[in-house]
Design an enzyme around this catalytic site. Structure first.
Site, PDB file in Angstrom:
ATOM      1  N   THR A 114      36.184  80.873  35.656  1.00 20.14           N
ATOM      2  CA  THR A 114      37.403  81.675  35.509  1.00 20.14           C
ATOM      3  C   THR A 114      38.130  81.215  34.250  1.00 20.14           C
ATOM      4  O   THR A 114      37.985  80.071  33.819  1.00 20.14           O
ATOM      5  CB  THR A 114      38.348  81.486  36.705  1.00 20.14           C
ATOM      6  OG1 THR A 114      38.681  80.102  36.780  1.00 20.14           O
ATOM      7  CG2 THR A 114      37.710  81.914  37.987  1.00 20.14           C
ATOM      8  N   GLU A 123      35.944  86.148  40.494  1.00 21.00           N
ATOM      9  CA  GLU A 123      35.579  85.800  41.876  1.00 21.00           C
ATOM     10  C   GLU A 123      35.068  86.993  42.671  1.00 21.00           C
ATOM     11  O   GLU A 123      34.572  86.825  43.783  1.00 21.00           O
ATOM     12  CB  GLU A 123      36.802  85.216  42.611  1.00 21.00           C
ATOM     13  CG  GLU A 123      37.252  83.861  42.122  1.00 21.00           C
ATOM     14  CD  GLU A 123      38.232  83.952  40.952  1.00 21.00           C
ATOM     15  OE1 GLU A 123      38.248  84.981  40.247  1.00 21.00           O
ATOM     16  OE2 GLU A 123      38.983  82.985  40.745  1.00 21.00           O
ATOM     17  N   LYS A 129      61.472  86.319  41.169  1.00 19.14           N
ATOM     18  CA  LYS A 129      62.166  86.278  42.457  1.00 19.14           C
ATOM     19  C   LYS A 129      63.663  86.191  42.192  1.00 19.14           C
ATOM     20  O   LYS A 129      64.205  85.123  41.959  1.00 19.14           O
ATOM     21  CB  LYS A 129      61.653  85.106  43.297  1.00 19.14           C
ATOM     22  CG  LYS A 129      60.189  85.330  43.683  1.00 19.14           C
ATOM     23  CD  LYS A 129      59.632  84.298  44.617  1.00 19.14           C
ATOM     24  CE  LYS A 129      58.210  84.704  45.016  1.00 19.14           C
ATOM     25  NZ  LYS A 129      57.404  83.635  45.529  1.00 19.14           N
ATOM     26  N   TRP A 184      61.676  90.589  45.073  1.00 23.27           N
ATOM     27  CA  TRP A 184      60.634  90.495  44.047  1.00 23.27           C
ATOM     28  C   TRP A 184      60.774  91.617  43.021  1.00 23.27           C
ATOM     29  O   TRP A 184      60.953  92.773  43.378  1.00 23.27           O
ATOM     30  CB  TRP A 184      59.235  90.596  44.684  1.00 23.27           C
ATOM     31  CG  TRP A 184      58.860  89.421  45.533  1.00 23.27           C
ATOM     32  CD1 TRP A 184      59.658  88.375  45.911  1.00 23.27           C
ATOM     33  CD2 TRP A 184      57.585  89.167  46.130  1.00 23.27           C
ATOM     34  NE1 TRP A 184      58.971  87.505  46.691  1.00 23.27           N
ATOM     35  CE2 TRP A 184      57.684  87.959  46.858  1.00 23.27           C
ATOM     36  CE3 TRP A 184      56.369  89.842  46.140  1.00 23.27           C
ATOM     37  CZ2 TRP A 184      56.618  87.415  47.568  1.00 23.27           C
ATOM     38  CZ3 TRP A 184      55.299  89.300  46.850  1.00 23.27           C
ATOM     39  CH2 TRP A 184      55.421  88.099  47.551  1.00 23.27           C
TER      40      TRP A 184
END
Ligand code: AMP
Length: 547
Positions: free
Chosen positions: A189, A334, A443, A448
């Site tokens: 990754t 992934e 936040k 959010w």
């Protein structure tokens, strides 16, 4: 009672054998490092892959050994894909855009025995060679003897020439059949946090993923298609195209190292490409070139865009100005990578204009084989109403079950879900929309705010070339959005005018607290914004402003 059907393990070698037998003359066209076009076929590639397997045997490669590649998209890289996995070794693709120290870390961590490299990377190979001498026995340059780079390697590390080795080998190799769950390839990754982590694909996951991405509502590559993967073979196996294209018998057009707008236009038009795939920055470059040059793309039907959120202006520009459909896709290293793909359903097939664009901005519906859900911080599943957001989790036969060497175990739940680290909503029709990375969401007073949504709106301003939203610390609200922008050439940024673009598009409390003009924004090796670096620099901006 078991069914009475034949039990054939899903082998990567079966893909190239199928292509060689049923699409023998279908072409692989490669832009070489030297600049010329090289043409070959699936039949010749399968034979050369067998020859290469013999070369690898001669170099002492055994099942489970890791063989690294540092190469652009091209026919020799494709031969490596099939020879290495086909002989039961593990093909480890390296991203040359990583810092040399990261590359050395990854090579040592994977324990790569050999390194196959394009000649353009000779200086990079020379720089990292002392750091990888314990694991890498030889470097093989992907060229003929006349093009061999003149570099010195540490003692004990051989410098070899690909075509010389190929000339000396024979093709007497029969593709072995073994457990389909055996490891086939390895990709790390991009590592926006912590050390890069290895994802180890199997033969089974690779074959199933290739079949799945060729469904009619996904890449849908056909034998008559001429497919140009701009996405590099070191970025999650070029999204599976080097496997799915030969499965379908599509022509593969490999762009090599020059991915600028002019080079891509010449290759797309010269080779009559019908489908192409890549990250948004590539298409921005192409769009600027097309607009400046007045050139068209008469053969191109579709671009697949993923890797980061596709800005709305790309959908608008390519679809209305150039007649090229844009399909938005989402995935991760992934997840092999394809998880979702955005195409229409019978219920929304009639959408037009703004409503269609709004749907296309979403990352799409789950492919058969991928299950997804969104959960809140307490792990409770959130409703699919297009409003609630949550941490996106996925599972399926081409989703990782662990990282190589057991790192990062916290991302895998006991009940088989992988936490993607993305925040998303899912609408009642199953269209998923990424609103943030979990680490990047703002936040503000416990609510959010989506940084991606604010960035997409910012880049629709005519003066803005690129934008990033980061969470800046705020004395009252904990975090507030701060907008960083890069101006288009010859444009001046007027902060108040930039902020006015949010009027009516988002709730008032979502509007960024300030705008900072910067010369450039930092990117990772796969083209994503490096938000962590930006946060480190700008986190305290609002506090400083408040005195
Ligand atoms: P990588 O493993 O380097 O391919 O990065 C995977 C990450 O890229 C995902 O977890 C997302 O955060 C991001 N990503 C991929 N495709 C998209 C997309 N279409 N829109 C927004 N983010 C995306």
């Amino acid at each position: 009672m078991l069914g009475l059907m034949q039990d054939h393990p899903l082998m990567i070698s079966s893909i190239i054998r199928h292509a060689a037998r049923h699409h023998a003359s279908a072409e692989i066209v490669s832009k070489t490092t030297e600049g010329a076009l090289h043409r070959t076929t699936y039949a010749a590639t399968e034979a050369r892959a067998r020859r290469l397997a013999r070369v690898l045997q001669g170099l002492g490669i055994r099942p489970e050994d890791r063989v690294a590649t540092l190469a652009w998209n091209g026919y020799r890289h494709l031969e490596l894909y099939y020879a290495v996995s086909g002989m039961q070794a593990i093909c480890h693709t390296l991203n040359p855009r990583l810092a040399p120290a990261d590359l050395a870390y990854i090579i040592n961590h994977a324990g790569d025995a050999l390194l196959f490299a394009d000649t353009t990377f000779a200086p990079l190979v020379q720089a990292i060679a002392p750091e990888i001498r314990k694991t890498v026995r030889a470097v093989v340059f992907l060229c003929g003897p006349d093009s061999m780079p003149d570099i010195a390697l540490p003692e004990g590390m051989d410098l070899l020439c690909y075509e010389t080795l190929m000339d000396a080998a024979d093709e007497n190799f029969a593709w072995p059949v073994f457990d389909e769950r055996a490891a086939a390839s390895l990709c790390y990754t991009s590592g926006t946090t912590g050390n890069p982590k290895g994802v180890l694909y199997s033969h089974r996951s690779t074959v199933l993923h290739a079949m799945a991405i060729n469904q009619a509502d996904v890449f849908a590559m056909r034998a008559r298609d001429r497919v140009l993967p701009v996405v590099p073979m070191f970025h999650v196996n070029a999204w599976g195209i080097p496997y799915a294209a030969p499965m379908a018998g599509s022509t593969l057009i490999m762009p090599g190292r020059h991915l600028d707008g002019a080079s891509l236009t010449a290759l797309m038009n010269g080779e009559r490409a019908t489908i192409s795939a890549g990250v948004p920055t590539i298409w921005m470059g192409l769009l600027m070139h097309l607009r400046a040059s007045g050139e068209r793309l008469p053969h191109m039907q579709r671009f697949v865009i993923g890797g980061s959120a596709c800005p709305r202006m790309l959908f608008e520009a390519f679809q209305s100005e150039f007649g090229v459909r844009i399909d938005h896709a989402w995935g991760m290293t992934e997840t092999s990578p394809l998880g979702t793909y955005n195409t229409l359903k019978s219920t929304n097939a009639g959408l037009e204009g703004e409503a269609l664009l709004r749907l296309q901005e979403k990352q799409g519906r789950a492919l058969f084989g991928v299950d997804m859900r969104i959960v809140n911080d307490a792990g409770e599943e959130q409703p699919w109403d297009g409003e609630h957001t949550g941490h996106l989790e996925v599972r399926g036969p081409w989703v990782a079950s662990a990282y190589f060497d057991g790192q990062g175990a916290e991302a895998f739940s006991a009940d088989g879900w992988f936490a993607t680290g993305d925040v998303a909503s899912i609408d009642p029709d199953g269209y998923m929309e990424i609103t943030d990375r979990s680490k990047d969401v703002i936040k503000s007073g416990g609510e959010w705010i989506s940084s991606i949504q604010l960035e997409n709106i910012a880049v629709s301003h005519p003066d803005v070339a690129e934008a990033a939203i980061i969470a800046a610390t705020h004395p009252k609200w904990d975090e507030r959005p701060l907008l960083l922008v890069v101006a288009k050439p010859d444009r001046e940024i007027d902060k108040a005018d930039i902020l006015r673009i949010y009027d009516g598009k988002v709730a008032r409390w979502w509007v960024p607290d300030d705008v900072v003009v910067v010369d450039a924004l930092p990117h990772t090796a796969t083209g994503k914004l490096q938000k962590r670096a930006l946060r480190e620099t700008w986190r305290n901006h609002l506090l400083q402003q408040a005195g």
